[in-house]
Design a protein around this motif. Structure first.
Motif, short mmCIF file in Angstrom:
data_model
loop_
_atom_site.label_atom_id
_atom_site.label_comp_id
_atom_site.label_asym_id
_atom_site.label_seq_id
_atom_site.Cartn_x
_atom_site.Cartn_y
_atom_site.Cartn_z
N CYS A 42 -36.41 -2.78 25.73
CA CYS A 42 -36.80 -1.44 25.26
C CYS A 42 -36.71 -1.36 23.74
N PHE A 43 -35.61 -1.88 23.21
CA PHE A 43 -35.40 -1.85 21.76
C PHE A 43 -36.49 -2.63 21.02
N ALA A 44 -36.78 -3.85 21.50
CA ALA A 44 -37.78 -4.68 20.83
C ALA A 44 -39.17 -4.05 20.92
N LEU A 45 -39.50 -3.51 22.08
CA LEU A 45 -40.82 -2.88 22.25
C LEU A 45 -40.96 -1.68 21.33
N SER A 46 -39.89 -0.89 21.23
CA SER A 46 -39.91 0.28 20.35
C SER A 46 -40.10 -0.14 18.90
N GLU A 47 -39.33 -1.13 18.47
CA GLU A 47 -39.42 -1.58 17.08
C GLU A 47 -40.79 -2.20 16.78
N ALA A 48 -41.37 -2.89 17.77
CA ALA A 48 -42.65 -3.56 17.57
C ALA A 48 -43.78 -2.58 17.32
N HIS A 49 -43.57 -1.33 17.72
CA HIS A 49 -44.63 -0.33 17.54
C HIS A 49 -44.38 0.56 16.34
N THR A 50 -43.41 0.20 15.50
CA THR A 50 -43.23 0.94 14.26
C THR A 50 -44.30 0.50 13.25
N GLN A 51 -44.50 1.34 12.26
CA GLN A 51 -45.54 1.04 11.27
C GLN A 51 -45.26 -0.28 10.56
N GLN A 52 -43.97 -0.56 10.28
CA GLN A 52 -43.63 -1.77 9.55
C GLN A 52 -43.87 -3.03 10.39
N ALA A 53 -43.68 -2.93 11.70
CA ALA A 53 -43.76 -4.13 12.55
C ALA A 53 -45.15 -4.41 13.06
N ARG A 54 -46.04 -3.44 13.00
CA ARG A 54 -47.37 -3.62 13.62
C ARG A 54 -48.16 -4.75 12.97
N GLY A 96 -28.16 -9.78 23.71
CA GLY A 96 -29.44 -10.12 24.32
C GLY A 96 -30.58 -9.79 23.38
N GLY A 97 -31.80 -10.08 23.83
CA GLY A 97 -32.95 -9.86 22.97
C GLY A 97 -34.18 -9.46 23.77
N GLY A 98 -35.22 -9.12 23.02
CA GLY A 98 -36.51 -8.81 23.62
C GLY A 98 -37.60 -9.41 22.77
N LEU A 99 -38.62 -9.98 23.41
CA LEU A 99 -39.72 -10.63 22.70
C LEU A 99 -41.01 -9.88 22.98
N VAL A 100 -41.68 -9.49 21.90
CA VAL A 100 -42.95 -8.77 22.02
C VAL A 100 -44.05 -9.59 21.36
N ILE A 101 -45.11 -9.87 22.12
CA ILE A 101 -46.25 -10.63 21.60
C ILE A 101 -47.49 -9.76 21.71
N ASP A 102 -48.14 -9.55 20.59
CA ASP A 102 -49.35 -8.72 20.54
C ASP A 102 -49.13 -7.36 21.21
#
Ligand SMILES: [Zn+2]
Length: 216
Positions: free
Chosen positions: A108-120, A135-141
């Motif tokens: 949840c954390f990684a997905l949320s961060e991946a959709h911030t303006q800085q991470a896009r 633990g971690g989360g991996l978001v690809i595209d």
């Protein structure tokens, strides 16, 4: 109204968002980690309080440590052991009389961060949490990558390298996941405290570690 609930190995925090996703209410309580009935009643009470405070019945989304079997709905949680083997999402939905969305907190954390303006601007985002567990989360595209067993980013349950174990005479500590010597047991918040005591003694204070801990 939307309720985002972070269940951790130490505390549970709920934040209520309005339809513009503005924070309008929040509350934090201790997480019952050993007693499942107490966990369910604590969570239900928290949602009841949120409904009372906001005057609405919010939609519920939960991030929590652990993995859910996609076939049985049962959880495996290293840091909230009372949830292991339980169909938490169904049990909460039944008690609250509304649907509940639940997923791994790091994902949840990684997905949320991946959709911030800085991470896009990045196609791959890895988010890591070090707390009661690790633990971690991996978001690809823009999509979570879970891997075949939905454990692609669970780096906290990889083993500490054997060379480190031997060099620093570290014991293989049993992890809440059932394995031995997981990274989480040495590098989460409690794990770092354990390492400090291991190298500096049980009464050591934070400042005493200088010069005594090995440089990894
Ligand atoms: Zn483990």
């Amino acid at each position: 109204m939307f309720y985002g609930v972070d269940i951790g190995g130490t505390k549970t925090e709920i934040v209520a968002f309005d339809k513009e996703m503005q924070v309008c209410w929040r509350k934090r309580v201790a997480t019952p980690v050993q007693d499942y009935e107490l966990f369910l009643s604590t969570f239900t009470s928290l949602i009841d309080t949120a409904d009372w405070a906001t005057g609405m019945q919010g939609k519920i989304g939960i991030g929590m440590p652990g993995l859910m079997d996609r076939h049985t709905g049962k959880l495996l949680s290293s840091n909230v052991p009372c949830l292991t083997g339980r169909q938490v999402m169904d049990d909460l939905a039944h008690r609250l009389n509304r649907s509940v969305a639940l997923d791994n907190d790091c994902c949840c954390f990684a997905l949320s961060e991946a959709h911030t303006q800085q991470a896009r601007q990045f196609s791959r985002i890895f988010g890591a949490i070090i707390g009661t567990g690790m633990g971690g989360g991996l978001v690809i595209d823009g999509q979570l990558y879970r891997g075949r067993n939905r454990m692609a980013s669970e780096f906290g349950h990889l083993p500490l390298p054997a060379t480190f174990m031997r060099r620093y005479n570290l014991p293989e500590i049993t992890c809440g996941c059932g394995l031995q010597g997981c990274l989480e047991r040495y590098q989460s918040g409690p794990g770092l405290l354990w390492l400090h005591k291991h190298f500096c003694g049980g009464t050591a204070q934070n400042g005493d570690a200088a010069g005594k801990l090995p440089s990894w």
